[in-house]
Design a protein around this motif. Structure first.
Motif, PDB file in Angstrom:
ATOM      1  N   LEU A 194       3.025  -1.585  -4.953  1.00  0.00           N
ATOM      2  CA  LEU A 194       2.161  -2.743  -5.216  1.00  0.00           C
ATOM      3  C   LEU A 194       2.889  -4.060  -5.019  1.00  0.00           C
ATOM      4  CD1 LEU A 194       0.528  -0.413  -6.755  1.00  0.00           C
ATOM      5  CD2 LEU A 194      -0.507  -2.336  -7.947  1.00  0.00           C
ATOM      6  N   HIS A 195       4.119  -4.108  -5.486  1.00  0.00           N
ATOM      7  CA  HIS A 195       4.903  -5.328  -5.321  1.00  0.00           C
ATOM      8  C   HIS A 195       6.221  -5.015  -4.614  1.00  0.00           C
ATOM      9  CE1 HIS A 195       3.102  -8.688  -7.998  1.00  0.00           C
ATOM     10  NE2 HIS A 195       2.200  -8.099  -7.268  1.00  0.00           N
ATOM     11  N   TYR A 282      -5.953   0.082  -8.532  1.00  0.00           N
ATOM     12  CA  TYR A 282      -5.199  -0.571  -9.612  1.00  0.00           C
ATOM     13  C   TYR A 282      -6.150  -1.494 -10.365  1.00  0.00           C
ATOM     14  CZ  TYR A 282      -1.776  -3.673 -11.795  1.00  0.00           C
ATOM     15  OH  TYR A 282      -1.058  -4.422 -12.692  1.00  0.00           O
ATOM     16  N   TYR A 320      -3.774   2.383  -3.341  1.00  0.00           N
ATOM     17  CA  TYR A 320      -2.342   2.631  -3.123  1.00  0.00           C
ATOM     18  C   TYR A 320      -2.080   4.126  -3.268  1.00  0.00           C
ATOM     19  CZ  TYR A 320      -2.742  -2.269  -4.351  1.00  0.00           C
ATOM     20  OH  TYR A 320      -3.143  -3.581  -4.406  1.00  0.00           O
ATOM     21  N   ARG A 328      -4.304  -3.580   0.675  1.00  0.00           N
ATOM     22  CA  ARG A 328      -4.815  -4.645  -0.196  1.00  0.00           C
ATOM     23  C   ARG A 328      -5.272  -5.784   0.703  1.00  0.00           C
ATOM     24  NH1 ARG A 328      -0.910  -5.050  -3.585  1.00  0.00           N
ATOM     25  NH2 ARG A 328       0.298  -6.849  -2.895  1.00  0.00           N
TER      26      ARG A 328
END
Ligand code: GLY
Ligand code: MN
Length: 353
Positions: A194-195, A282, A320, A328
């Motif tokens: 995600l990051h 998410y 994800y 995204r």
């Protein structure tokens, strides 16, 4: 902005307010530098800094007494305490989520009542003024123009780090303040992070490339994400991408003044709730944005926020799938009475490079 704050202090019988959160210092005083603090009182406002910034503060902040804290105490906190005492104030408030334990211990070495506050200025900041909306709109336009440039650079063999660094360069060349952030630029299976941060991995044929980035204009931030495919998308890549796009579209339609954040979340999962992809979404699907990237209102199933006119909020559902990849798409949205306006306008369609 200052008037709003003074009214709040008067209504709550607070005689002074020590402001230490950098974005709040900027919001209230217009100061664009670092390492500075405000003490707002009913009669006089103090801008507390050190000699590196006194000249700049004098240029940028009007109506403040500029204080070099080193002349008032050994530390910022002791200087603030000394000023509060010298003014014979009954109380002072402070941002309890933006002082360290050490600062707190210094501040309370006094008989003046210390009042912890959380989120007062953040609440003002969540509803944007026309000037703030202008700055946010320009920041988003810069990010859109940088997207047009970066997609021309994406090719087999280039590393994530090089793409990230070019993206930042393009934002500055397109007009960003000099602190753009292009921190999430990942490819292939890494797009499920995600990051994830850019690595030395090279882009390969068939990779998703996910770019989540933004810039600042007059301090106001943009935050957008696009995911592209290098070469021709596989059927599953297209399936996931189209579901994600539908999630984003369904959620965006709900973003209007008076809507609950939970309603936006519910709309965002409509397209996937009966599919195998549901477990890969998410919950955090967006956030307010302004002088800081993640502000109230936060959007998700546990949020109790209600959207207001002139909130500026990102919308960014995502899918994800560990060890496969993720998609995204993120846009920045201005909330209006009867709808919304997209501030980021890069295409949401799947781009195959
Ligand atoms: N755009 C990613 C995040 O806001 O966390
Ligand atoms: Mn975001």
């Amino acid at each position: 902005m200052l008037n709003q704050l003074i009214n709040y202090l008067n209504e709550n019988n607070i005689e002074s307010f020590f402001i230490s959160r950098p974005q709040n210092v900027r919001y209230v005083s217009k100061y664009t530098g670092d390492d500075s603090y405000l003490l707002i009182t009913r009669n006089e406002n103090y801008f507390i800094t050190d000699p590196r910034y006194t000249e700049q503060a004098g240029q940028e902040c009007h109506g403040y007494t500029i204080v070099n804290w080193r002349e008032q105490g050994k530390t910022v906190a002791s200087a603030v305490k000394n000023i509060v005492e010298s003014l014979n104030l009954k109380n002072f408030a402070f941002e309890s989520d933006f002082v360290t334990h050490n600062v707190y211990n210094e501040l309370i070495k006094t008989n003046v009542e210390a009042i912890p506050l959380i989120g007062v200025i953040e609440k003002f900041r969540s509803v944007k003024t026309p000037e703030e909306i202008y700055n946010l709109r320009v920041a988003c336009q810069i990010a859109d123009r940088a997207f047009e440039r970066i997609i021309k650079d994406i090719r087999v063999g280039i590393t994530e780090k090089e793409l990230a660094s070019r993206l930042q360069h393009y934002m500055v060349m397109e007009g960003s303040d000099t602190k753009p952030y292009g921190n999430i630029l990942i490819s292939g299976k890494r797009t499920s992070l995600l990051h994830g941060i850019p690595s030395n991995k090279t882009v390969e044929y068939g990779d998703f490339v996910l770019m989540d980035y933004g810039c600042q204009f007059n301090g106001y931030m943009s935050d957008m994400t696009r995911t592209v495919v290098v070469g021709k998308a596989t059927p599953q890549q297209r399936e996931v991408y189209e579901l994600e796009k539908k999630m984003l579209e369904d959620a965006t339609k709900k973003m209007v003044a008076g809507a609950k954040a939970t309603e936006v979340y519910e709309a965002s999962i409509e397209a996937i709730k009966d599919t195998k992809y549901f477990e890969y979404h998410y919950n955090g699907i967006g956030h307010g944005i302004g002088l800081y990237v993640h502000e109230i209102p936060f959007m998700g199933p546990r949020s109790d926020e209600i959207l207001q006119v002139n909130n500026v909020i990102t919308i960014e559902p995502g899918i994800y799938i560990p060890n496969w990849g993720g998609v995204r798409i993120e846009d920045q949205v201005l909330i209006k009475e009867d709808g919304n306006e997209l501030l980021t306008n890069s295409t949401r369609e799947l781009i195959e490079l």
